[in-house]
Design a protein around this motif. Structure first.
Motif, PDB file in Angstrom:
ATOM      1  N   ILE A 178      20.133  40.180  49.857  1.00 18.53           N
ATOM      2  CA  ILE A 178      19.654  39.201  50.836  1.00 18.53           C
ATOM      3  C   ILE A 178      19.301  39.905  52.141  1.00 18.53           C
ATOM      4  O   ILE A 178      20.055  40.754  52.628  1.00 18.53           O
ATOM      5  CB  ILE A 178      20.734  38.114  51.080  1.00 18.53           C
ATOM      6  CG1 ILE A 178      20.897  37.273  49.808  1.00 18.53           C
ATOM      7  CG2 ILE A 178      20.383  37.225  52.263  1.00 18.53           C
ATOM      8  CD1 ILE A 178      22.044  36.302  49.852  1.00 18.53           C
ATOM      9  N   SER A 212      23.233  31.576  48.882  1.00 16.13           N
ATOM     10  CA  SER A 212      21.794  31.817  48.786  1.00 16.13           C
ATOM     11  C   SER A 212      21.480  32.665  47.561  1.00 16.13           C
ATOM     12  O   SER A 212      22.300  33.502  47.155  1.00 16.13           O
ATOM     13  CB  SER A 212      21.283  32.527  50.048  1.00 16.13           C
ATOM     14  OG  SER A 212      21.346  31.666  51.163  1.00 16.13           O
ATOM     15  N   PRO A 213      20.308  32.493  46.950  1.00 13.74           N
ATOM     16  CA  PRO A 213      19.960  33.265  45.752  1.00 13.74           C
ATOM     17  C   PRO A 213      19.652  34.723  46.065  1.00 13.74           C
ATOM     18  O   PRO A 213      19.276  35.072  47.186  1.00 13.74           O
ATOM     19  CB  PRO A 213      18.713  32.530  45.230  1.00 13.74           C
ATOM     20  CG  PRO A 213      18.114  31.894  46.439  1.00 13.74           C
ATOM     21  CD  PRO A 213      19.267  31.519  47.320  1.00 13.74           C
ATOM     22  N   SER A 216      16.743  36.479  48.574  1.00 16.35           N
ATOM     23  CA  SER A 216      16.243  35.518  49.571  1.00 16.35           C
ATOM     24  C   SER A 216      16.444  36.058  50.989  1.00 16.35           C
ATOM     25  O   SER A 216      16.946  37.157  51.192  1.00 16.35           O
ATOM     26  CB  SER A 216      16.958  34.170  49.411  1.00 16.35           C
ATOM     27  OG  SER A 216      18.344  34.309  49.623  1.00 16.35           O
ATOM     28  N   THR A 217      16.067  35.249  51.976  1.00 17.21           N
ATOM     29  CA  THR A 217      16.131  35.658  53.377  1.00 17.21           C
ATOM     30  C   THR A 217      16.950  34.663  54.190  1.00 17.21           C
ATOM     31  O   THR A 217      16.824  33.450  54.010  1.00 17.21           O
ATOM     32  CB  THR A 217      14.715  35.758  53.985  1.00 17.21           C
ATOM     33  OG1 THR A 217      13.962  36.729  53.246  1.00 17.21           O
ATOM     34  CG2 THR A 217      14.779  36.181  55.450  1.00 17.21           C
ATOM     35  N   ASP A 235      18.907  29.326  55.857  1.00 21.60           N
ATOM     36  CA  ASP A 235      19.005  30.018  54.565  1.00 21.60           C
ATOM     37  C   ASP A 235      18.107  29.342  53.545  1.00 21.60           C
ATOM     38  O   ASP A 235      17.531  28.277  53.806  1.00 21.60           O
ATOM     39  CB  ASP A 235      20.457  30.071  54.086  1.00 21.60           C
ATOM     40  CG  ASP A 235      21.037  28.701  53.781  1.00 21.60           C
ATOM     41  OD1 ASP A 235      20.426  27.954  52.996  1.00 21.60           O
ATOM     42  OD2 ASP A 235      22.114  28.356  54.330  1.00 21.60           O
ATOM     43  N   GLN A 236      17.983  29.963  52.378  1.00 21.29           N
ATOM     44  CA  GLN A 236      17.161  29.429  51.288  1.00 21.29           C
ATOM     45  C   GLN A 236      18.047  29.073  50.098  1.00 21.29           C
ATOM     46  O   GLN A 236      17.652  29.218  48.950  1.00 21.29           O
ATOM     47  CB  GLN A 236      16.105  30.472  50.889  1.00 21.29           C
ATOM     48  CG  GLN A 236      15.143  30.807  52.027  1.00 21.29           C
ATOM     49  CD  GLN A 236      14.213  31.956  51.684  1.00 21.29           C
ATOM     50  OE1 GLN A 236      14.644  32.984  51.150  1.00 21.29           O
ATOM     51  NE2 GLN A 236      12.926  31.797  51.994  1.00 21.29           N
ATOM     52  N   GLY A 291      17.527  24.646  50.983  1.00 20.28           N
ATOM     53  CA  GLY A 291      18.176  25.449  52.006  1.00 20.28           C
ATOM     54  C   GLY A 291      18.817  24.617  53.103  1.00 20.28           C
ATOM     55  O   GLY A 291      18.746  23.387  53.110  1.00 20.28           O
TER      56      GLY A 291
END
Length: 306
Positions: A178, A212-213, A216-217, A235-236, A291
């Motif tokens: 991440i 978060s996966p 992701s960012t 987050d995503q 998110g």
């Protein structure tokens, strides 16, 4: 003549003593009745309108009984909070403690291969660290709740505080693939304690990374406002339902959708406690599957115009 005067004075004195005695007995009986009513009913018919010596005494007695009642309520509340804390802590420690016992028993098997032994030792160490973190976090929460931690909050620059928070979770983010992006912003002085605020922001970042996966960012944005400055963490991840907006800041709350994932439900609770101590606060906006946006608000420095 003199004897009659003396006799009269003596009679008046005796009558005065009798009247005082009767008044004292009445006052004493009145106080006893008030105390008895207070003990039996939890209240009493105090006289608060008449400006007499007795009413002043009743007033003082009322204040003393009120203070005693408040102290008893406070002690009862503290007992309930302590019992709840111990119950929560016992529940949270149960699983890692059981795991430590299980891995220790497995390590006693002399037929274990070296690789298996190393794996079990690592898992035991991880569970022990989790218990240590839980105990330390609960101690922090308890001290924050009771006000036994002194905050040295003042108007100081926020850039370094955010940097410390990001640095604290950088390794975990990297392990999960991440990326943390702190968007450029002009440094400004906000009312906060750098150490504690870095922990609060770090807890929210850790929560974002955790759910978060991979790949992701997580973004950090600083947006000045009129009274506060908003620090937004986006987050995503999987998102949060509107019904859970308030619940996620409760101690040990875990959503049913993440019950199997790592976590204790203490990070966001601690973050909220810390920010409240600094006259700040935190909110969340989210949508399932799209998110979350956690928004931290800290007071701007007030510049005096001469």
């Amino acid at each position: 003549m003199t004897e009659r005067i003396l006799t009269g004075i003596l009679i008046l004195a005796v009558l005065a003593v009798l009247l005082l005695g009767i008044s004292f007995i009445r006052t004493l009986n009145r106080m006893q009745k008030l105390l008895r009513d207070y003990e039996e009913k939890g209240n009493a018919a105090f006289s608060t309108m008449k400006e007499t010596r007795e009413s002043k005494l009743e007033n003082r007695l009322q204040r003393l009984l009120g203070q005693a009642a408040r102290k008893e309520e406070k002690a009862e509340k503290e007992r309930d909070e302590t019992a709840a804390l111990l119950s929560d802590l016992s529940h949270q420690l149960k699983t890692p403690m059981a795991n430590v016992i299980m891995y220790t028993e497995l390590l006693e098997d002399e037929s274990l291969e070296p690789e298996e032994r190393r794996r079990f030792v690592g898992q035991t160490r991880e569970q022990a660290r989790k218990m240590k973190w839980l105990l330390e976090s609960m101690l922090k929460a308890s001290r924050l709740e009771t006000g036994s931690i002194s905050f040295s909050a003042e108007y100081t620059c926020i850039r370094e505080t955010i940097g410390a928070a990001v640095s604290g979770v950088y390794a975990k983010a990297e392990d999960r693939g991440i990326t943390i992006v702190a968007e450029p912003f002009e440094d400004r002085k906000l009312y906060h304690d750098p150490k504690w605020t870095a922990e609060a922001i770090g807890n929210i970042l850790d929560n974002a990374i955790k759910y978060s996966p991979f790949g992701s960012t997580v973004r950090v944005r600083v947006m000045p406002m009129e009274i506060y400055t908003q620090i937004e963490i986006l987050d995503q991840g999987m998102g949060i339902s509107r019904e859970e907006y308030n619940q996620i800041f409760h101690r040990f709350y875990r959503s049913s959708s993440v019950a199997q994932d790592e976590g204790s439900g203490l990070g966001l609770y601690l973050a909220q406690l810390i920010l409240n101590k600094e006259k700040g606060y935190v909110t969340v906006a989210s949508e399932k599957g799209k998110g979350s946006s956690f928004r931290i608000f800290l007071l701007n420095e007030v510049l005096t115009v001469l």
